[in-house]
Design an enzyme around this catalytic site. Structure first.
Site, PDB file in Angstrom:
ATOM      1  CD  GLU A  85      12.791   9.680   4.203  1.00 17.95           C
ATOM      2  OE1 GLU A  85      12.882   9.977   3.015  1.00 17.95           O
ATOM      3  OE2 GLU A  85      12.651   8.510   4.615  1.00 17.95           O
ATOM      4  CB  CYS A 117      12.686   4.573   5.046  1.00 14.34           C
ATOM      5  SG  CYS A 117      11.645   5.560   3.983  1.00 14.34           S
ATOM      6  CG  HIS A 243      10.736   0.526   4.918  1.00 18.38           C
ATOM      7  ND1 HIS A 243      10.174   1.529   5.685  1.00 18.38           N
ATOM      8  CD2 HIS A 243      10.769   1.013   3.639  1.00 18.38           C
ATOM      9  CE1 HIS A 243       9.886   2.567   4.911  1.00 18.38           C
ATOM     10  NE2 HIS A 243      10.236   2.273   3.666  1.00 18.38           N
TER      11      HIS A 243
HETATM   12  N1  CAA Z   1      -7.462  -3.588  -8.185  1.00 17.74           N
HETATM   13  C1  CAA Z   1      -6.526  -4.284  -7.484  1.00 17.74           C
HETATM   14  N2  CAA Z   1      -5.195  -4.153  -7.755  1.00 17.74           N
HETATM   15  C2  CAA Z   1      -4.798  -3.285  -8.710  1.00 17.74           C
HETATM   16  C3  CAA Z   1      -5.735  -2.544  -9.460  1.00 17.74           C
HETATM   17  C4  CAA Z   1      -7.121  -2.724  -9.172  1.00 17.74           C
HETATM   18  N3  CAA Z   1      -8.062  -2.039  -9.827  1.00 17.74           N
HETATM   19  N4  CAA Z   1      -5.048  -1.782 -10.326  1.00 17.74           N
HETATM   20  C5  CAA Z   1      -3.743  -2.038 -10.135  1.00 17.74           C
HETATM   21  N5  CAA Z   1      -3.590  -2.947  -9.159  1.00 17.74           N
HETATM   22  C6  CAA Z   1      -2.344  -3.487  -8.587  1.00 17.74           C
HETATM   23  C7  CAA Z   1      -1.257  -3.746  -9.619  1.00 17.74           C
HETATM   24  O1  CAA Z   1      -1.441  -4.998 -10.258  1.00 17.74           O
HETATM   25  C8  CAA Z   1      -0.032  -3.701  -8.745  1.00 17.74           C
HETATM   26  O2  CAA Z   1       0.101  -4.910  -8.040  1.00 17.74           O
HETATM   27  P1  CAA Z   1       1.503  -5.686  -8.008  1.00 17.74           P
HETATM   28  O3  CAA Z   1       2.490  -4.735  -7.397  1.00 17.74           O
HETATM   29  O4  CAA Z   1       1.239  -6.875  -7.160  1.00 17.74           O
HETATM   30  O5  CAA Z   1       1.846  -5.997  -9.428  1.00 17.74           O
HETATM   31  C9  CAA Z   1      -0.381  -2.643  -7.707  1.00 17.74           C
HETATM   32  O6  CAA Z   1      -1.801  -2.453  -7.765  1.00 17.74           O
HETATM   33  C10 CAA Z   1       0.260  -1.285  -7.980  1.00 17.74           C
HETATM   34  O7  CAA Z   1       0.011  -0.948  -9.301  1.00 17.74           O
HETATM   35  P2  CAA Z   1       1.148  -0.291 -10.210  1.00 17.74           P
HETATM   36  O8  CAA Z   1       2.407  -1.078 -10.086  1.00 17.74           O
HETATM   37  O9  CAA Z   1       0.603  -0.056 -11.562  1.00 17.74           O
HETATM   38  O10 CAA Z   1       1.287   1.095  -9.417  1.00 17.74           O
HETATM   39  P3  CAA Z   1       2.065   2.396  -9.816  1.00 17.74           P
HETATM   40  O11 CAA Z   1       3.188   2.094 -10.748  1.00 17.74           O
HETATM   41  O12 CAA Z   1       1.085   3.423 -10.241  1.00 17.74           O
HETATM   42  O13 CAA Z   1       2.620   2.857  -8.396  1.00 17.74           O
HETATM   43  C11 CAA Z   1       4.430   2.581  -6.825  1.00 17.74           C
HETATM   44  C12 CAA Z   1       3.173   1.965  -7.453  1.00 17.74           C
HETATM   45  C13 CAA Z   1       5.536   2.597  -7.873  1.00 17.74           C
HETATM   46  C14 CAA Z   1       4.833   1.745  -5.641  1.00 17.74           C
HETATM   47  C15 CAA Z   1       4.102   4.033  -6.402  1.00 17.74           C
HETATM   48  O14 CAA Z   1       3.076   4.022  -5.437  1.00 17.74           O
HETATM   49  C16 CAA Z   1       5.315   4.759  -5.825  1.00 17.74           C
HETATM   50  O15 CAA Z   1       6.118   5.318  -6.549  1.00 17.74           O
HETATM   51  N6  CAA Z   1       5.404   4.805  -4.465  1.00 17.74           N
HETATM   52  C17 CAA Z   1       6.507   5.486  -3.777  1.00 17.74           C
HETATM   53  C18 CAA Z   1       7.796   4.692  -3.819  1.00 17.74           C
HETATM   54  C19 CAA Z   1       7.772   3.472  -2.939  1.00 17.74           C
HETATM   55  O16 CAA Z   1       6.990   3.363  -2.024  1.00 17.74           O
HETATM   56  N7  CAA Z   1       8.664   2.526  -3.224  1.00 17.74           N
HETATM   57  C20 CAA Z   1       8.780   1.333  -2.411  1.00 17.74           C
HETATM   58  C21 CAA Z   1      10.208   0.850  -2.271  1.00 17.74           C
HETATM   59  S1  CAA Z   1      11.288   2.198  -1.781  1.00 17.74           S
HETATM   60  C22 CAA Z   1      11.065   2.360  -0.109  1.00 17.74           C
HETATM   61  O17 CAA Z   1      10.571   1.489   0.516  1.00 17.74           O
HETATM   62  C23 CAA Z   1      11.500   3.649   0.521  1.00 17.74           C
HETATM   63  C24 CAA Z   1      10.292   4.488   0.789  1.00 17.74           C
HETATM   64  O18 CAA Z   1       9.695   4.367   1.849  1.00 17.74           O
HETATM   65  C25 CAA Z   1       9.845   5.438  -0.204  1.00 17.74           C
END
Ligand code: CAA
Length: 427
Positions: A85, A117, A243
């Site tokens: 991609e 992906c 994945h």
């Molecule tokens: N210590 C330990 N854990 C902590 C923490 C700390 N100090 N602070 C936060 N966390 C935990 C949270 O509790 C959360 O855990 P859970 O998921 O178990 O609830 C985790 O860390 C992540 O925290 P947030 O949900 O607040 O994170 P975020 O909203 O800032 O970002 C994300 C997370 C949305 C995945 C972001 O990284 C993102 O957008 N990533 C890209 C998209 C992606 O990977 N999507 C996955 C599905 S799509 C796919 O698979 C296709 C692809 O490859 C892109």
């Protein structure tokens, strides 16, 4: 009932980029508790490409390693599909560059497959079907390469889930690594705006929460469909691979399956059945189309004899979205993959970047993607120590690659514009 032809992965090889950023470094720069990246997302380090490395060079490195480590006769390859991609051109596929730079036969069908992906799985499944038809011919092997650079905006929530790498797989009728079950496929598609990269952007856009729920609903859908159609159930899989956009996502996925199977021992089961496959994903980050296959490679490289003959379930998800659950059996002799994958060796050669160096790499990489960036002696080439192929920028709207002397002849024969070089400057 008609016998299913034996088809699957004969050999697998991973290209690990030479640079990485520790997620603690990124957390400090983004003023985030490192526990969020290390434990909340489950990532440790993310691979970073040097400015003179791109999806083409990574694919070539992975393919050449596969061919060399297995002493393959490239003339047997009749199909090359690149799952990606990270396209570098609106029309010309990465496969065309790879075909020339690796030096494959002219009698070889070449193209890219794209669905985020899922691209790597699209390429693999298509290649497996092709091999099933071409089983008895001389040119009956397919080369499948998944190559990607995962890039999000600086400081964004997606940034800690970046990564880069390429996985090359030889597919054919002697599946020493993974014998695929071609009869049972469970696929799911639905148009969704969870993750995308407009043509005018070098980094992806994402609706993170939507992407996670879309991934998990596609998993439920395909797993249940596969279970009903195949008769394979929870206890049939010794390992379940997913994945891996970030390792915690595999844990979320595993828990969903435990819920479907009414299994309340998720943590212990996860450590046994999915955990052993995630160590390389923690080191490279998301490599998009290759991420599921990086898990497979990781399971094989560390598992050795222990994983011989195991039945595995695999879940592939591509945003947008298309997903598939499928299964296969690992080979029965680990000698067929021992010392041939290259993850550990690639990690040993890596160099850590400071946050400032990482930003400079991003900036220089973007500059090299612009027309007229080729100077004949690009600064970026200095970063390419010990590699075989280097991306050098664009001249007259054409991408320019340097190749090391031992592959220069191949490239010249293919008509690709390249210059060979003997030495490179140290970083
Ligand atoms: N210590 C330990 N854990 C902590 C923490 C700390 N100090 N602070 C936060 N966390 C935990 C949270 O509790 C959360 O855990 P859970 O998921 O178990 O609830 C985790 O860390 C992540 O925290 P947030 O949900 O607040 O994170 P975020 O909203 O800032 O970002 C994300 C997370 C949305 C995945 C972001 O990284 C993102 O957008 N990533 C890209 C998209 C992606 O990977 N999507 C996955 C599905 S799509 C796919 O698979 C296709 C692809 O490859 C892109």
């Amino acid at each position: 009932m008609q016998m299913q032809p034996k088809v699957g992965i004969e050999s697998i090889s991973v290209h690990v980029p030479r640079y990485f950023v520790d997620l603690k470094t990124l957390a400090a720069a983004n003023d985030v508790d490192p526990g969020k990246y290390y434990h909340g997302l489950g990532v440790r380090r993310m691979a970073v490409v040097a400015p003179d490395e791109d999806p083409v060079t990574m694919a070539v490195e992975a393919a050449r390693a596969l061919i060399e480590r297995n002493k393959l006769d490239g003339g047997r390859i009749g199909l090359l599909v690149v799952g990606t991609e990270s396209g570098v051109d609106g029309a010309k596929p990465i496969a065309a560059y790879v075909h020339g730079l690796v030096g494959l036969s002219g009698e070889c069908r070449t193209f890219d497959a794209k669905h985020a992906c899922y691209s790597g799985t699209a390429a693999l499944r298509m290649a497996a079907d092709w091999c099933a038809v071409h089983g008895t011919q001389h040119r009956n092997k397919a080369l499948v390469i998944a190559t990607d650079i995962a890039r999000y905006d600086e400081g964004s929530a997606g940034e800690p889930t970046q990564g880069a790498g390429a996985v090359a797989m030889l597919v054919g009728d002697e599946p020493h690594v993974l014998d695929l079950d071609l009869r049972n496929e469970a696929v799911f598609s639905r148009e969704v705006m969870d993750f995308w990269r407009p043509n005018y952007r070098s980094s992806a856009m994402v609706d993170g929460k939507t992407s996670i729920s879309s991934y998990l609903s596609a998993l439920k859908n395909t797993y249940l469909t596969h279970r009903a159609a195949s008769g394979f159930g929870w206890d049939d899989y010794e390992y379940l691979l997913f994945h891996v956009p970030f390792p915690k996502m595999a844990y979320k996925a595993f828990r969903v399956l435990c819920g479907l199977e009414r299994n309340d021992n998720a943590d212990d089961q996860f450590d046994l059945r999915s955990g052993p496959a995630l160590w390389a994903n923690r080191e490279l980050g998301n490599i998009y189309s290759g991420s599921l296959y990086l898990s497979l490679a990781g399971l094989l490289e560390k598992g050795g004899r222990k994983v011989e003959g195991a039945r595995i379930g695999l879940f592939s998800y591509g945003s947008g979205c298309c997903a598939e659950f499928f299964t296969g059996r690992l080979g029965t002799d680990s000698k067929n993959w021992a010392d041939k994958i290259g993850i550990g060796a690639g990690l040993d050669r890596r160099t850590e970047l400071t946050y400032e160096q990482y930003l400079a790499f991003r900036k220089n990489g973007n500059a090299l993607a612009c027309d007229g960036s080729y100077t004949g002696d690009p600064q970026g080439a200095a970063f390419g120590r010990l590699r075989k192929v280097f991306y050098c920028g664009i001249r007259d709207h054409r991408r320019m690659y340097f190749v090391n002397d031992n592959v220069a002849q191949v490239a010249r024969n293919s008509g690709i514009e390249t210059r060979s070089r003997r030495s490179s400057v140290a970083v």
